[in-house]
Design an enzyme around this catalytic site. Structure first.
Site, short mmCIF file in Angstrom:
data_model
loop_
_atom_site.label_atom_id
_atom_site.label_comp_id
_atom_site.label_asym_id
_atom_site.label_seq_id
_atom_site.Cartn_x
_atom_site.Cartn_y
_atom_site.Cartn_z
N SER A 1 -10.00 2.15 2.66
CA SER A 1 -9.04 2.83 1.84
C SER A 1 -8.04 1.90 1.15
O SER A 1 -7.40 2.31 0.18
CB SER A 1 -8.26 3.84 2.68
OG SER A 1 -7.41 3.18 3.61
N SER B 1 -10.47 0.08 6.98
CA SER B 1 -9.80 0.15 5.67
C SER B 1 -9.10 -1.12 5.21
O SER B 1 -8.66 -1.18 4.05
CB SER B 1 -8.76 1.29 5.69
OG SER B 1 -9.41 2.53 5.57
N LYS C 1 0.86 -1.19 0.00
CA LYS C 1 0.00 0.00 0.00
C LYS C 1 0.89 1.24 0.00
O LYS C 1 1.91 1.29 0.69
CB LYS C 1 -0.89 -0.02 1.25
CG LYS C 1 -1.95 1.07 1.28
CD LYS C 1 -2.86 0.95 2.52
CE LYS C 1 -3.97 1.99 2.50
NZ LYS C 1 -4.85 1.90 3.68
#
Lengths: 493, 95
Positions: A159, A183, A79
């Site tokens: 997210s 998330s 990420k």
């Protein structure tokens, strides 16, 4: 030869050990998959093929020498919130344009030390603020899942949308993700993948771009419970560089996967039945309880009376912490700078140009609730409510409950550019209604795929555990995986 | 509680974010929607409840007060938009 990208992390270990394929061949297979699929999915914001091949070759050398680590040769996506030395780390934001850290986050350093290979950086909501991956400066991620008979683009959740989409579409064997209010677990549920947010303090936050420091935790997204357990074992550590890192040895999570849950007490909280939740999710939840009963666990009804206040309390605490954490983006030390008449004008112009709408909204809410005269009414009250939320869980665990079973999300994935969501920020926030309680109480939570809805879209169940009982969650999650099976999208990209 | 446009502009200035009149108006609506949503916390009886300061039962760690890192001025300046002679450069702040 079988498609190497279909192998689980556990199978990769076995295949590399007996030389069915090399780490380099495996990495090349993933790089080809990214090359072919990323244009449509937008899951990666930066691909690092040279670095990946170099790391894979080093893995092959270690395998030959008999020095293979836990994740030797396993190609991972990272990420974009994790700082990776010399590589794109921009948190999905325009304000971090061009930022290449001169250091490595503890979590990613742990992965590389265990032999993992980095394929690149994954798309995400800007500063991890979002539930659909649409707030990214790099544009939305498109889910590899589509409703049966439809071509409509769906969100992968957020997210960690890039992480979830890349794992589901086999553009990486596993991915790192982070979870401040849901998330990891919400995108895992939307994409038929497994995602765990560990207990606060289990993974070091050092080198992860901060959103809300009392809530942020890193965790993996993977295709199976076992794979998530393997990744978790590597990511978790005791880190002197993070003062909130827990001084507890990391257990052997993969070893518990497959163990019996006989005698485990699973709680079903009545407050998680929310208005407007589709019947299919309610039915799946019942089915989940049945699976545990069949496996010899005891099902008990429990009450978490302050559940409905977790989301509003979160929307005070998280923006407050974000407004403070994001003060560092000032056009001086890194990233974007827009010149102004004086230094204040430069700050204001830089932040106006560099932050997207959702980030501005949250920084302003945070600034407001912390401002003179409002602190007690908002922030202090929210932190008191947070104490009550945590106490609810403590009472349930003290009564002997080992884990709590809930739906992961109140709906399946929705469309990209959904008009209802765009018109009302609160509607988007409600995606996290079942996951946010876990962050507020600092507990571990895992989302496991449990079935498909009538449109053929994945739905997940969530298990919430006692502090630092990630092992118990992995053990329990495997029951769902055994009963429900695994889910992969049909390839259209 | 709800906010008006001038409060939005004041908060934007505190947060060092430039907003136009149009943006302030849009933000006013959005912020009020969020503030309206969090209003429900007023239903909760928090009498005698301690505000949370740490989510896990841990004592903040302390280490001995000694230098463990440093000498990285060049690395720290690597990502600066503007720097000179080992310093970050900002617009003139003193006349």
């Amino acid at each position: 030869m079988t498609d190497l990208t279909c192998l689980t992390i556990a199978e990769i270990g076995e295949g590399l050990a007996v030389k069915d394929f090399s780490a380099l061949e495996l990495t090349d297979a993933y790089l080809a998959a990214i090359e072919g699929g990323n244009g449509a999915l937008n899951a990666y914001v930066a691909v690092t093929p040279e670095k990946a091949r170099e790391m894979a070759k080093a893995s092959d050398t270690r395998i030959t020498k008999g020095e293979a680590g836990l994740l030797e040769g396993v190609p991972l996506g990272i990420k974009d919130l994790f700082c990776t030395e010399g590589v794109h780390s921009q948190a999905g934001s325009h304000i971090l344009d061009g930022f290449k850290p001169t250091y490595e986050s503890t979590v990613t350093a742990n992965l590389w030390a265990d032999g993992a290979v980095m394929l690149g950086k994954l798309n995400m909501d800007e500063f991890a603020m979002g539930s659909s991956n649409e707030t990214s400066h790099y544009g939305p991620v498109v889910s590899p899942w589509r409703a049966r008979g439809s071509n409509m683009a769906l969100v992968p959740g957020g997210s960690s949308g890039g992480s979830a989409a890349a794992v589901a579409a086999r553009l990486c064997a596993g991915a790192t993700a982070t979870d401040t209010g849901g998330s990891i677990r919400q995108p895992a549920a939307f994409t038929g993948t497994v995602g765990i947010k560990p207990t606060y303090g289990r993974c070091s936050r050092w080198g992860i771009v901060a959103f809300a420091s009392s809530l942020d935790q890193a965790g993996p997204i993977a295709r199976t419970v076992k794979d998530a357990a393997i990744l978790m074992k590597s990511m978790a550590s005791i880190d002197p560089k993070d003062s909130t890192s827990a001084d507890m040895e990391v257990p052997d999570y993969p070893a518990v996967v497959g163990q019996s849950v006989k005698g485990m007490k699973i709680g079903i909280p009545k407050e998680y039945r929310v208005e407007g939740m589709p019947e299919e999710i309610e039915a799946l939840w019942h089915k989940g309880a049945e699976w545990y009963r069949d496996a010899g666990a005891e099902i008990v009804e429990v009450s978490l009376p302050h559940t409905k206040y977790a989301l509003p309390a979160y929307y005070i605490v998280a923006p407050a912490e974000a407004s403070s954490n994001l003060a560092r983006y000032d056009g001086v030390r890194y990233g974007l700078r827009v010149d102004g008449e004086d230094i204040i004008d430069m700050y204001e112009k830089t932040r106006a140009a560099g932050f997207g709408r959702e980030v501005k909204r949250r920084v302003m809410i945070g600034t407001y609730v912390l401002s003179a005269g409002y602190y007690d009414a908002y922030y202090l009250r929210a932190q008191k409510v947070r104490t009550l939320i945590k106490r609810d869980f403590e009472e349930v665990f003290e009564a002997g409950v080992d884990a709590i079973l809930t739906p992961a999300t109140p709906s399946a994935a929705f469309g990209v550019a959904d008009e209802d969501m765009a018109a009302d920020p609160v509607k988007m926030y409600l995606n996290d209604v079942f996951t946010v309680t876990v962050n507020m109480a600092g507990l571990p939570g895992i989302a496991v795929p449990a079935g498909l809805d009538e449109k053929g879209l994945p739905l997940g169940l969530q298990l919430i555990g006692r502090p630092f009982d990630e092992a118990g969650l992995f053990k329990a999650a495997q029951i769902i995986e055994d009963a429900a099976g695994s889910f992969a999208p049909d390839r259209w990209w | 509680m709800s906010v008006d446009s001038s409060t939005v502009k004041r908060v934007a200035h505190l947060a060092r974010i430039k907003v136009t009149d149009e943006e302030a108006e849009a933000l006013r609506g959005e912020l009020n929607a969020i503030l309206g949503f969090v209003e429900q916390l007023n239903e909760v009886d928090v009498t005698g409840v301690e505000p949370m300061t740490s989510v896990t039962a841990m004592r903040l760690k302390a280490r001995s007060d000694e230098v463990t890192d440093g000498g990285k001025a060049a690395a720290i300046l690597t990502n600066a938009p503007v720097s000179e002679d080992g310093y970050f450069l900002v617009p003139k702040v003193v006349e």
